[in-house]
Design a protein around this motif. Structure first.
Motif, PDB file in Angstrom:
ATOM      1  N   VAL A 132      26.030 -15.074  15.986  1.00 38.14           N
ATOM      2  CA  VAL A 132      25.096 -14.193  15.749  1.00 38.14           C
ATOM      3  C   VAL A 132      25.575 -12.812  15.259  1.00 38.14           C
ATOM      4  O   VAL A 132      24.906 -12.217  14.202  1.00 38.14           O
ATOM      5  N   GLY A 133      26.646 -12.355  16.054  1.00 39.27           N
ATOM      6  CA  GLY A 133      27.238 -11.053  15.685  1.00 39.27           C
ATOM      7  C   GLY A 133      27.988 -11.141  14.454  1.00 39.27           C
ATOM      8  O   GLY A 133      28.034 -10.258  13.903  1.00 39.27           O
ATOM      9  N   LEU A 134      28.538 -12.062  14.216  1.00 38.14           N
ATOM     10  CA  LEU A 134      29.559 -12.463  13.163  1.00 38.14           C
ATOM     11  C   LEU A 134      28.768 -12.410  11.732  1.00 38.14           C
ATOM     12  O   LEU A 134      29.181 -11.767  10.864  1.00 38.14           O
ATOM     13  N   LEU A 135      27.479 -13.167  11.908  1.00 39.13           N
ATOM     14  CA  LEU A 135      26.882 -13.177  10.619  1.00 39.13           C
ATOM     15  C   LEU A 135      25.711 -12.262  10.639  1.00 39.13           C
ATOM     16  O   LEU A 135      25.083 -12.407   9.553  1.00 39.13           O
ATOM     17  N   GLY A 136      25.215 -11.588  11.676  1.00 40.29           N
ATOM     18  CA  GLY A 136      24.310 -10.530  11.439  1.00 40.29           C
ATOM     19  C   GLY A 136      22.852 -11.300  11.395  1.00 40.29           C
ATOM     20  O   GLY A 136      21.864 -10.785  10.916  1.00 40.29           O
ATOM     21  N   GLN A 137      22.552 -12.480  12.064  1.00 40.31           N
ATOM     22  CA  GLN A 137      21.412 -13.239  11.918  1.00 40.31           C
ATOM     23  C   GLN A 137      21.060 -13.605  13.257  1.00 40.31           C
ATOM     24  O   GLN A 137      21.925 -13.831  13.974  1.00 40.31           O
ATOM     25  N   SER A 138      19.737 -13.951  13.500  1.00 38.05           N
ATOM     26  CA  SER A 138      19.186 -14.439  14.758  1.00 38.05           C
ATOM     27  C   SER A 138      19.902 -15.824  15.034  1.00 38.05           C
ATOM     28  O   SER A 138      19.873 -16.437  14.165  1.00 38.05           O
ATOM     29  N   GLN A 139      19.802 -16.275  16.321  1.00 36.61           N
ATOM     30  CA  GLN A 139      20.017 -17.463  16.642  1.00 36.61           C
ATOM     31  C   GLN A 139      19.270 -18.585  16.082  1.00 36.61           C
ATOM     32  O   GLN A 139      19.589 -19.707  15.633  1.00 36.61           O
ATOM     33  N   PRO A 140      17.867 -18.472  16.224  1.00 37.15           N
ATOM     34  CA  PRO A 140      16.949 -19.361  15.745  1.00 37.15           C
ATOM     35  C   PRO A 140      17.111 -19.436  14.080  1.00 37.15           C
ATOM     36  O   PRO A 140      16.966 -20.562  13.666  1.00 37.15           O
ATOM     37  N   THR A 141      17.387 -18.286  13.538  1.00 39.13           N
ATOM     38  CA  THR A 141      17.373 -18.399  11.859  1.00 39.13           C
ATOM     39  C   THR A 141      18.589 -19.170  11.622  1.00 39.13           C
ATOM     40  O   THR A 141      18.793 -19.949  10.740  1.00 39.13           O
TER      41      THR A 141
END
Length: 295
Positions: free
Chosen positions: A28-37
């Motif tokens: 999540v922190g690495l890619l800047g997207q939420s876990q569900p996404t």
């Protein structure tokens, strides 16, 4: 026939991020997207490939045999993307390229040509595009790189520099004045006036000066400032214009100087990020120097 799959770079980035993070939560922190996404995108990626790339377990994710086979090629793709980015950055340090300038019709036709000619002599490696428009071009959408405008931009992502206040006046050609006489405040309603068609700018300006008029007051109307100016120079009537434009034609005479007309502010504007591009910065600064030095 073997199934052929085409991955875009965003999918490869997700795959690499998950492979190197080892879990959805850490990615999540690495890619800047939420876990569900990320979970949905991973499922979509595996569905498009027709293969499972990760084993899900309580501690996170581990690569399947298919994922292990894909990993080296994905890393090479990332290295290629980084090389491409560096090559583009190096090219941006060069002055070679295109700069797109927008300004009003009047400025483009009567003032900018001398500046453009000098720029082509000094920097032939810079290609120039000129958008002659009285509409406010949107710099945020890259309709233009640099704008000369008579209004201050409101967007926070834009860099704006006020260059000058350009005074206005009311002008007529000497041929018109020889036929109709010099207008006074008392006789101005008896003269031929040139104005805008759809724009109410002149209506508001006359009202602010204490001379409310209707659209029909202007017997010849056009939203093209150049068309109105040239019609005035042909002797069609009286028009509002820049004093520095009128000074270029000795056959034009200013009339009704007692009517107050606020000057037009001249703003030079560019997107904040574009100021870091050398050729855009060069043209920006050259335009500022030209506007301040031009008579």
């Amino acid at each position: 026939m073997a199934r052929r799959c085409v991955l875009d770079w965003s999918q490869v980035q997700i795959f690499l991020g998950l492979a190197e993070a080892g879990s959805l939560s850490r990615a999540v922190g690495l890619l800047g997207q939420s876990q569900p996404t990320l979970s949905r995108q991973l499922s979509a990626l595996e569905a498009s490939l027709g293969q499972s790339l990760f084993e899900r377990h309580p501690r996170g994710l581990s690569l399947t045999a298919a994922g292990q086979a894909l990993l080296p090629a994905a890393r090479r793709m990332r290295e290629g993307a980084q090389e491409l980015s560096m090559a583009l950055a190096a090219r941006e340090k060069s002055l070679a390229g295109t700069v797109r300038i927008t300004a009003s019709e009047i400025v483009c036709c009567y003032f900018l040509p001398e500046f453009l000619a000098q720029m082509r002599l000094d920097h032939p490696e810079i290609q120039l595009e000129l958008v002659a428009s009285d509409e406010v071009e949107n710099l945020l959408e890259r309709s233009a790189d640099i704008a000369l405008r008579m209004v201050r931009p409101e967007q926070g992502m834009l860099v704006a520099r006020k260059l000058a206040d350009w005074p206005l006046g009311l002008y007529a050609h000497r041929r018109y004045l020889a036929r109709h006489g010099v207008p006074t405040v008392a006789t101005m309603g008896q003269h031929q006036w040139l104005g805008y068609d759809r724009s109410d700018q002149l209506l508001r300006g006359f009202a602010a000066a204490g001379f409310p008029v209707t659209r029909e007051f202007f017997g010849l109307r056009s939203d093209s400032q150049v068309a109105i100016w040239e019609a005035m120079r042909a002797g069609c009537g009286i028009a509002v214009g820049l004093q520095r434009a009128a000074a270029r034609d000795p056959d034009l005479q200013q009339v009704l100087p007692e009517m107050p007309i606020p000057p037009l502010p001249l703003w030079l504007t560019a997107h904040r990020e574009l100021r870091d591009t050398p050729r855009l910065r060069l043209v920006f600064e050259a335009l500022a120097a030209w506007a301040l030095a031009s008579p």
